[in-house]
Motif scaffolding. Structure first.
Motif, mmCIF file in Angstrom:
data_model
loop_
_atom_site.group_PDB
_atom_site.id
_atom_site.type_symbol
_atom_site.label_atom_id
_atom_site.label_comp_id
_atom_site.label_asym_id
_atom_site.label_seq_id
_atom_site.Cartn_x
_atom_site.Cartn_y
_atom_site.Cartn_z
ATOM 1 N N LYS A 86 -37.885 -39.120 -19.681
ATOM 2 C CA LYS A 86 -39.111 -38.323 -19.596
ATOM 3 C C LYS A 86 -38.824 -36.832 -19.815
ATOM 4 C CE LYS A 86 -41.220 -42.118 -18.472
ATOM 5 N NZ LYS A 86 -41.999 -42.860 -19.493
ATOM 6 N N ASN A 87 -39.825 -36.140 -20.326
ATOM 7 C CA ASN A 87 -39.716 -34.717 -20.652
ATOM 8 C C ASN A 87 -38.554 -34.436 -21.601
ATOM 9 O OD1 ASN A 87 -41.975 -33.810 -19.195
ATOM 10 N ND2 ASN A 87 -40.780 -33.687 -17.302
ATOM 11 N N VAL A 88 -38.268 -35.420 -22.461
ATOM 12 C CA VAL A 88 -37.265 -35.268 -23.520
ATOM 13 C C VAL A 88 -38.012 -35.336 -24.848
ATOM 14 C CG1 VAL A 88 -35.243 -36.272 -24.640
ATOM 15 C CG2 VAL A 88 -35.407 -36.262 -22.140
ATOM 16 N N PHE A 89 -37.759 -34.362 -25.706
ATOM 17 C CA PHE A 89 -38.474 -34.250 -26.971
ATOM 18 C C PHE A 89 -37.498 -34.427 -28.124
ATOM 19 C CE2 PHE A 89 -40.623 -31.951 -23.677
ATOM 20 C CZ PHE A 89 -41.952 -32.312 -23.828
ATOM 21 N N ILE A 90 -37.903 -35.203 -29.124
ATOM 22 C CA ILE A 90 -37.031 -35.570 -30.238
ATOM 23 C C ILE A 90 -37.479 -34.857 -31.509
ATOM 24 C CG2 ILE A 90 -36.124 -37.478 -31.613
ATOM 25 C CD1 ILE A 90 -35.326 -37.544 -28.632
ATOM 26 N N GLU A 91 -36.537 -34.181 -32.165
ATOM 27 C CA GLU A 91 -36.827 -33.512 -33.423
ATOM 28 C C GLU A 91 -35.719 -33.808 -34.428
ATOM 29 O OE1 GLU A 91 -37.546 -29.368 -32.843
ATOM 30 O OE2 GLU A 91 -39.303 -29.706 -31.564
ATOM 31 N N ALA A 92 -36.027 -33.643 -35.719
ATOM 32 C CA ALA A 92 -35.056 -33.939 -36.771
ATOM 33 C C ALA A 92 -35.031 -32.819 -37.804
ATOM 34 C CB ALA A 92 -35.386 -35.264 -37.451
ATOM 35 N N CYS A 93 -33.852 -32.593 -38.392
ATOM 36 C CA CYS A 93 -33.668 -31.554 -39.408
ATOM 37 C C CYS A 93 -32.888 -32.126 -40.587
ATOM 38 C CB CYS A 93 -32.906 -30.366 -38.807
ATOM 39 S SG CYS A 93 -32.483 -29.090 -40.002
ATOM 40 N N GLY A 94 -33.424 -31.969 -41.803
ATOM 41 C CA GLY A 94 -32.777 -32.493 -43.001
ATOM 42 C C GLY A 94 -31.973 -31.468 -43.777
ATOM 43 N N VAL A 95 -31.656 -30.337 -43.149
ATOM 44 C CA VAL A 95 -30.809 -29.326 -43.778
ATOM 45 C C VAL A 95 -29.349 -29.645 -43.462
ATOM 46 C CG1 VAL A 95 -30.193 -26.879 -43.828
ATOM 47 C CG2 VAL A 95 -32.595 -27.566 -43.617
ATOM 48 N N GLY A 96 -28.477 -29.649 -44.469
ATOM 49 C CA GLY A 96 -27.079 -29.990 -44.258
ATOM 50 C C GLY A 96 -26.371 -29.023 -43.328
ATOM 51 N N PHE A 97 -25.402 -29.526 -42.555
ATOM 52 C CA PHE A 97 -24.766 -28.704 -41.530
ATOM 53 C C PHE A 97 -23.844 -27.609 -42.076
ATOM 54 C CE2 PHE A 97 -22.228 -32.801 -41.461
ATOM 55 C CZ PHE A 97 -21.125 -32.330 -42.157
ATOM 56 N N HIS A 98 -23.635 -27.565 -43.395
ATOM 57 C CA HIS A 98 -22.886 -26.450 -43.972
ATOM 58 C C HIS A 98 -23.724 -25.175 -43.974
ATOM 59 C CE1 HIS A 98 -21.232 -30.180 -45.763
ATOM 60 N NE2 HIS A 98 -20.078 -29.583 -45.534
ATOM 61 N N ASN A 99 -25.013 -25.318 -43.704
ATOM 62 C CA ASN A 99 -25.956 -24.202 -43.667
ATOM 63 C C ASN A 99 -26.458 -23.994 -42.246
ATOM 64 O OD1 ASN A 99 -26.245 -24.090 -46.725
ATOM 65 N ND2 ASN A 99 -26.961 -26.177 -46.304
ATOM 66 N N GLN A 100 -27.115 -22.873 -42.003
ATOM 67 C CA GLN A 100 -27.770 -22.678 -40.724
ATOM 68 C C GLN A 100 -28.985 -23.606 -40.676
ATOM 69 O OE1 GLN A 100 -28.582 -18.633 -39.604
ATOM 70 N NE2 GLN A 100 -29.799 -19.214 -37.811
ATOM 71 N N CYS A 101 -29.051 -24.427 -39.649
ATOM 72 C CA CYS A 101 -30.097 -25.449 -39.537
ATOM 73 C C CYS A 101 -31.200 -25.062 -38.559
ATOM 74 C CB CYS A 101 -29.479 -26.773 -39.081
ATOM 75 S SG CYS A 101 -28.168 -27.399 -40.149
ATOM 76 N N TYR A 102 -30.904 -24.176 -37.612
ATOM 77 C CA TYR A 102 -31.852 -23.829 -36.561
ATOM 78 C C TYR A 102 -31.910 -22.311 -36.395
ATOM 79 C CZ TYR A 102 -31.099 -28.757 -35.658
ATOM 80 O OH TYR A 102 -30.990 -30.115 -35.804
ATOM 81 N N PRO A 103 -32.956 -21.781 -35.782
ATOM 82 C CA PRO A 103 -33.071 -20.333 -35.606
ATOM 83 C C PRO A 103 -31.886 -19.761 -34.819
ATOM 84 C CG PRO A 103 -35.170 -21.406 -35.120
ATOM 85 C CD PRO A 103 -34.152 -22.498 -35.262
ATOM 86 N N SER A 104 -31.604 -18.510 -35.055
ATOM 87 C CA SER A 104 -30.518 -17.850 -34.324
ATOM 88 C C SER A 104 -30.809 -17.848 -32.820
ATOM 89 C CB SER A 104 -30.356 -16.410 -34.813
ATOM 90 O OG SER A 104 -30.013 -16.380 -36.185
ATOM 91 N N ASN A 105 -29.731 -18.022 -32.041
ATOM 92 C CA ASN A 105 -29.822 -17.974 -30.569
ATOM 93 C C ASN A 105 -30.803 -19.005 -30.002
ATOM 94 O OD1 ASN A 105 -28.095 -15.690 -30.721
ATOM 95 N ND2 ASN A 105 -29.872 -14.341 -30.935
ATOM 96 N N SER A 106 -30.814 -20.218 -30.568
ATOM 97 C CA SER A 106 -31.791 -21.216 -30.118
ATOM 98 C C SER A 106 -31.168 -22.489 -29.548
ATOM 99 C CB SER A 106 -32.717 -21.603 -31.272
ATOM 100 O OG SER A 106 -32.000 -22.271 -32.306
#
Length: 250
Positions: free
Chosen positions: A162-182
């Motif tokens: 509970k209170n767990v949220f699932i998200e997905a990102c299709g950008v390869g890990f050689h690149n920045q995938c998520y916002p800075s400091n997040s």
């Protein structure tokens, strides 16, 4: 089981980081697949979860590394909690179909809630290439398809906490995938050996996962070094200051 582990500790500056790594100097791996979209073809039909059903090694690697991950979680500083406080963000890089890391994700949720309270919201971010087996990711992560490890033990699902949220990102890990400091805690298992592109003509069979050699081919070695720098720089930007990225390979 022998494996290589790295812990990236984000410092107060998002552009600087400290990395400590240990590796087996006798191991030399290179792949015939780049890390970009479509370079690695997922196993089986999307939605079947054949990768998780077929692997034992990755379960063993994650089980062996779990005490390291949980131990680092206990040492890391936590962002301020309370009304309106941020959720705790976990990122699993190179997740494949997300089945092999489900047990660890559950333990990570439980570990942060031991410190922050049972109501603490947690976001689990699954990252992989654009052409990944994403239907299986959501089947596993949302508990629509049960997962057993190589020893037929049922794996607990973090979404059920509970209170767990699932998200997905299709950008390869050689690149920045998520916002800075997040990102509060990043993990990756048996994934970072994939190169971002083909540097030479070295190829293997269609079913080959990696090649072993006495001496690394120079183009692959140079590409791997360049990719590794890019990976560490991207993770250092994504991590909240003071937080961790644990990377484990065979």
């Amino acid at each position: 089981m022998k494996f290589s582990a790295l812990i990236l500790l984000s410092t107060l500056s998002a552009t600087n980081s400290m990395a400590v790594a240990s590796a087996d100097a006798k191991s030399c791996s290179s792949t015939g697949s780049a890390g970009g979209a479509g370079a690695h073809v997922p196993i089986g039909k999307d939605g079947e979860g054949e990768y998780t059903a077929s692997t034992k090694g990755c379960f063993d690697v994650i089980d062996t590394a779990t005490p390291l991950v949980v131990g680092e979680m206990k040492k890391q500083p936590l962002r301020p909690f309370g009304v309106g406080s941020p959720a705790y963000h976990i990122a699993d890089y190179g997740t494949a179909d997300a089945g092999t890391s489900l047990g660890l994700m559950s333990k990570m949720v439980e570990a942060v809630r031991e410190r922050a309270g049972d109501e603490k919201e947690v976001v689990v971010h699954y990252e992989d290439q654009l052409t990944n087996e994403w239907q299986s990711v959501f089947n596993h992560a949302l508990g629509l398809k049960s997962v057993s490890d190589a020893y037929d033990n049922i794996i607990p699902n973090p979404y059920a906490l509970k209170n767990v949220f699932i998200e997905a990102c299709g950008v390869g890990f050689h690149n920045q995938c998520y916002p800075s400091n997040s990102i509060d805690f990043g993990v990756s298992f048996t994934a970072m050996h994939w190169l971002s592109r083909f540097p030479s003509s070295m190829k293997g069979s269609p079913n080959m996962h990696a090649a072993r050699c006495d001496e690394s081919p120079v183009p692959e070695k140079d590409q791997a070094a360049s990719d590794w720098k890019a990976i560490l720089k991207a993770r250092a930007k994504e991590l909240v200051p003071g937080d961790r990225f644990v990377c484990v390979n065979f």
